[in-house]
Design an enzyme around this catalytic site. Structure first.
Site, PDB file in Angstrom:
ATOM      1  CB  VAL A 215      -0.906   0.042   1.254  1.00  0.00           C
ATOM      2  CG1 VAL A 215      -1.832   1.254   1.191  1.00  0.00           C
ATOM      3  CG2 VAL A 215      -1.708  -1.236   1.406  1.00  0.00           C
ATOM      4  CG  HIS A 216       2.748   2.956  -3.239  1.00  0.00           C
ATOM      5  ND1 HIS A 216       2.384   1.798  -3.874  1.00  0.00           N
ATOM      6  CD2 HIS A 216       2.914   3.883  -4.217  1.00  0.00           C
ATOM      7  CE1 HIS A 216       2.348   2.009  -5.180  1.00  0.00           C
ATOM      8  NE2 HIS A 216       2.657   3.272  -5.424  1.00  0.00           N
ATOM      9  NE  ARG A 217      -1.515   3.237  -7.482  1.00  0.00           N
ATOM     10  CZ  ARG A 217      -0.886   3.825  -8.491  1.00  0.00           C
ATOM     11  NH1 ARG A 217      -0.840   5.150  -8.539  1.00  0.00           N
ATOM     12  NH2 ARG A 217      -0.305   3.118  -9.439  1.00  0.00           N
TER      13      ARG A 217
END
Length: 371
Positions: A215-217
């Site tokens: 998860v990074h957005r």
């Protein structure tokens, strides 16, 4: 002779510009293909990713050519980072004066800044991964893609869908469906990844005993309620979740005081090989990454994409990938869905880097001579 560039029309010397993790991976296979057909290449690293776990480690693992220059732009706002890359890259290109083409990858600030610098200096631009569209202009990547494609002279598409997207926008000249060079990378590096990063050295789980998550957005990390729901969802699944945490996401979890459940095993960021090994051993993938959606598809792993849209529509159409709904309540059901039967090949046969190299050489040799 092009007096400004200082090279003959028959001479092919490419300047490849990279700055973020996926670009290193793509460049690693393309650089080999360029060398194999006699195309000279200078590799410019913008420094967009500057932490060792997000940058240098990939150069080491992927055996990329020696970097000609590191622009060392570091982290900043989109405008500042893009502007800094343009200024420093323009200076390098003007001083080196020997490039017949600029090669850019993907959809980052590095991609856009390099395309703008090339266009301003009248150096033809080639774009690997042209034609991708999420149709969500709230994504900075979507803006980068659209503008880069408008500036590019050679548009190297990963699929027929990408070609169709460009056609719908009136872009038909210089468009080539090369397939996806990331498939080349997976075929080349998966055996090495499995040997270098066996599961037992990374996690206390065996093959099929865990889910992999990334998860990074900003749409998932910058909203406290959204990020909290994602973390809670991971903790409620029927298998442990292995989560290599992006530095930015780790910072958000700490700042927002969100604790990870016991069944979520967080890891420090891993290089490309480590992630490949974890994905190969996972029961399924939960991600908001574009690249991992495809790698799950190629490895026949079910994927739940933690977004409302994806650029890689072929993975959805195949049934291997699904989009999670906004409240994430049905995530377990999505993971439990039956696996599709068979695998199509919308992204080529694993020879895309060769096709990119050949397209670049063909473009150069077919350009009108300039007196």
């Amino acid at each position: 002779m092009d007096k400004r560039l200082g090279v003959t029309d028959s001479h092919v010397r490419i300047c490849s510009v990279v700055g973020a993790r996926p670009q290193f991976i793509k460049a690693s296979v393309v650089s080999r293909a360029l060398s194999a057909i006699g195309i000279e290449e200078d590799l410019v690293h913008t420094g967009q990713h500057y932490d060792r776990t997000m940058s240098d480690v990939f150069l080491d693992e992927l055996e990329l050519p020696e970097v000609s220059v590191n622009l060392e732009v570091g982290s900043a706002s989109h405008a500042v980072q893009t502007g800094s890359i343009m200024v420093r890259l323009e200076q390098y290109l003007s001083e080196s004066g020997a490039h017949s083409m600029l090669l850019v990858y993907g959809d980052t600030n590095t991609t856009l800044a390099a395309a703008l610098a090339g266009a301003k200096l009248q150096i033809p631009v080639a774009h690997v991964e042209a034609g991708l569209r999420s149709f969500n202009r709230a994504m900075p990547e979507e803006i980068n893609r659209i503008i880069t494609d408008r500036l590019s002279d050679l548009l190297l598409c990963p699929s027929e869908t990408a070609v169709s997207n460009l056609t719908a926008e009136g872009i038909t000249q210089g468009v080539v469906n090369t397939g996806d060079v990331m498939y080349d990378a997976l075929l080349r590096y998966l055996p090495k990844a499995s040997r270098a990063y066996p599961l037992e050295q990374i996690i206390p789980y065996g093959t099929g005993e865990y889910y992999l998550a990334t998860v990074h957005r900003p749409e998932n990390t910058d909203n406290v309620s959204r990020l909290a729901r994602i973390v809670a969802t991971f903790g409620a699944l029927d298998k442990p979740v292995v989560w290599p945490i992006h530095p930015r996401t780790a910072g958000q979890l700490s700042e927002l005081n969100i604790e990870t459940p016991d069944r979520v095993r967080t890891l420090s960021p891993l290089g490309y090989f480590g992630i490949l090994s974890l994905l190969d051993g996972a029961a399924a993938l939960l991600t908001d990454s574009g690249g991992l959606q495809k790698e799950a598809f190629w490895l026949c792993k079910k994927c739940v994409t933690l977004r409302s849209e994806t650029e890689w529509v072929e993975t959805i159409e195949s049934g291997w990938n699904v989009l999670a709904n906004s409240d994430l309540a049905n995530t377990q059901q999505l993971l439990d869905r039956p696996a599709p039967a068979g695998l199509s090949a919308p992204y080529g046969q694993g020879d895309s880097a060769v096709r990119v190299a050949n397209a670049l050489k063909s473009f150069q040799t077919s350009r009108p001579r300039r007196d």
